[in-house]
Design a protein around this motif. Structure first.
Motif, PDB file in Angstrom:
ATOM      1  N   UNK A  88       0.830  -1.202   0.000  1.00 48.40           N
ATOM      2  CA  UNK A  88       0.000   0.000   0.000  1.00 48.40           C
ATOM      3  C   UNK A  88       0.867   1.255   0.000  1.00 48.40           C
ATOM      4  N   UNK A  89       1.968   1.200   0.740  1.00 47.83           N
ATOM      5  CA  UNK A  89       2.866   2.357   0.751  1.00 47.83           C
ATOM      6  C   UNK A  89       3.502   2.554  -0.622  1.00 47.83           C
ATOM      7  N   UNK A  90       3.941   1.474  -1.239  1.00 43.87           N
ATOM      8  CA  UNK A  90       4.549   1.578  -2.573  1.00 43.87           C
ATOM      9  C   UNK A  90       3.558   2.167  -3.573  1.00 43.87           C
ATOM     10  N   UNK A  91       2.296   1.755  -3.466  1.00 42.02           N
ATOM     11  CA  UNK A  91       1.259   2.292  -4.353  1.00 42.02           C
ATOM     12  C   UNK A  91       1.064   3.788  -4.092  1.00 42.02           C
ATOM     13  N   UNK A  92       1.060   4.151  -2.825  1.00 46.23           N
ATOM     14  CA  UNK A  92       0.914   5.550  -2.425  1.00 46.23           C
ATOM     15  C   UNK A  92       2.047   6.396  -3.014  1.00 46.23           C
ATOM     16  N   UNK A 105      10.495  11.145  -4.794  1.00 44.39           N
ATOM     17  CA  UNK A 105      11.851  10.727  -4.420  1.00 44.39           C
ATOM     18  C   UNK A 105      12.252  11.355  -3.083  1.00 44.39           C
ATOM     19  N   UNK A 106      11.934  12.643  -2.929  1.00 45.31           N
ATOM     20  CA  UNK A 106      12.291  13.342  -1.690  1.00 45.31           C
ATOM     21  C   UNK A 106      11.556  12.745  -0.497  1.00 45.31           C
ATOM     22  N   UNK A 107      10.251  12.456  -0.673  1.00 40.74           N
ATOM     23  CA  UNK A 107       9.511  11.890   0.444  1.00 40.74           C
ATOM     24  C   UNK A 107       9.999  10.479   0.760  1.00 40.74           C
ATOM     25  N   UNK A 108      10.300   9.697  -0.274  1.00 42.49           N
ATOM     26  CA  UNK A 108      10.798   8.343  -0.039  1.00 42.49           C
ATOM     27  C   UNK A 108      12.076   8.342   0.776  1.00 42.49           C
ATOM     28  N   UNK A 109      12.963   9.284   0.485  1.00 45.38           N
ATOM     29  CA  UNK A 109      14.217   9.372   1.232  1.00 45.38           C
ATOM     30  C   UNK A 109      13.963   9.815   2.673  1.00 45.38           C
ATOM     31  N   UNK A 110      13.059  10.775   2.846  1.00 48.75           N
ATOM     32  CA  UNK A 110      12.727  11.224   4.200  1.00 48.75           C
ATOM     33  C   UNK A 110      12.052  10.100   4.980  1.00 48.75           C
ATOM     34  N   UNK A 123       2.359  -2.324  10.717  1.00 47.38           N
ATOM     35  CA  UNK A 123       1.281  -2.841  11.545  1.00 47.38           C
ATOM     36  C   UNK A 123       1.480  -2.541  13.016  1.00 47.38           C
ATOM     37  N   UNK A 124       2.717  -2.245  13.406  1.00 44.64           N
ATOM     38  CA  UNK A 124       2.994  -1.902  14.800  1.00 44.64           C
ATOM     39  C   UNK A 124       3.445  -0.452  14.907  1.00 44.64           C
ATOM     40  N   UNK A 125       4.632  -0.147  14.392  1.00 47.65           N
ATOM     41  CA  UNK A 125       5.122   1.232  14.485  1.00 47.65           C
ATOM     42  C   UNK A 125       4.579   2.123  13.374  1.00 47.65           C
ATOM     43  N   UNK A 126       4.063   1.530  12.305  1.00 46.53           N
ATOM     44  CA  UNK A 126       3.465   2.351  11.252  1.00 46.53           C
ATOM     45  C   UNK A 126       2.487   1.524  10.438  1.00 46.53           C
ATOM     46  N   UNK A 127       1.595   2.228   9.770  1.00 50.56           N
ATOM     47  CA  UNK A 127       0.651   1.582   8.873  1.00 50.56           C
ATOM     48  C   UNK A 127       0.120   2.622   7.892  1.00 50.56           C
TER      49      UNK A 127
END
Length: 222
Positions: A88-92, A105-110, A123-127
């Motif tokens: 889902x993140x990759x799709x986002x 690219x900038x957001x992916x690096x951040x 599922x725990x620290x992020x979703x």
């Protein structure tokens, strides 16, 4: 009079009509309670007070029932699949890249730095969660000792620019300046809006340090 910080399942008394209830939701100064009978109601915290010991005893069966209901709901929930969350993140990120490749690219690096600070446990620290645009966006989750659950902490609304919203309860002292927009998240949080061209690595570091501090304080002991 100092304001009272109510926790989930706190036994309380309405200071106006003396009715008793149990706190089931806290959103800044808006407190939702379950009374001994009837529907749930929401009050400003100033109209509630901690129940006296004898009143708390009368509410004990209701508290036990509410906790059991929550336990039963949690058992019914399926564990999230980390692979699906990553997909889902990759799709986002792909959706951003179609329109704004440099921003993606900038957001992916951040985001890589964010996960290094918070811990990469989908599922725990992020979703991924839906935002107001009805498209999933990443959100960090932090451990709430009172409820013993991982709850939403820091939301990322990314696109051409980046808006981050953080719950005030998790914001470390001294980090308020990083999130100058007050009264976000219906009053429960603070926010910041950034442009990637003005958000190089040296400007990102204070935010990553802030996230590191959050997880240093709230991560449950193994």
């Amino acid at each position: 009079m100092e304001p009272v910080n109510f926790e989930i399942y706190s036994p309380v008394r309405n200071t106006i009509n003396k009715a008793l209830g149990v706190v089931v939701k806290v959103a800044a100064e808006n407190i939702t309670i379950q009374p001994l009978s009837g529907d749930r109601m929401t009050f400003r915290s100033q109209y509630l007070a901690p129940a006296a010991p004898e009143e708390a005893a009368a509410l004990a069966p209701l508290i036990a029932r509410l906790k059991q209901e929550e336990t039963d709901r949690d058992k019914a929930k399926a564990q999230p699949d980390p692979a699906l969350i990553r997909a889902e993140f990759d799709k986002f990120l792909h959706h951003i890249a179609v329109r704004s490749p440099a921003q993606a690219k900038a957001f992916g690096e951040f985001w890589a730095g964010v996960l290094a600070a918070a811990g990469d446990s989908p599922g725990t620290t992020w979703e991924m969660k839906p935002n107001s645009a009805r498209t999933p966006g990443p959100v960090l989750k932090a451990y709430n000792a009172a409820t013993q659950k991982w709850v939403y902490c820091l939301t990322f609304l990314a696109g051409w620019g980046l808006r981050m919203e953080i719950k005030k309860e998790f914001l470390p002292p001294g980090c308020e300046r990083l999130f100058p927009i007050d009264h976000a998240m219906f009053g429960a949080g603070r926010a910041v809006e950034l442009i990637y061209s003005k958000f190089p690595a040296d400007k990102q570091k204070p935010y990553l340090d802030c996230i590191t501090e959050i997880y240093r304080k709230i991560r449950p002991e193994a």
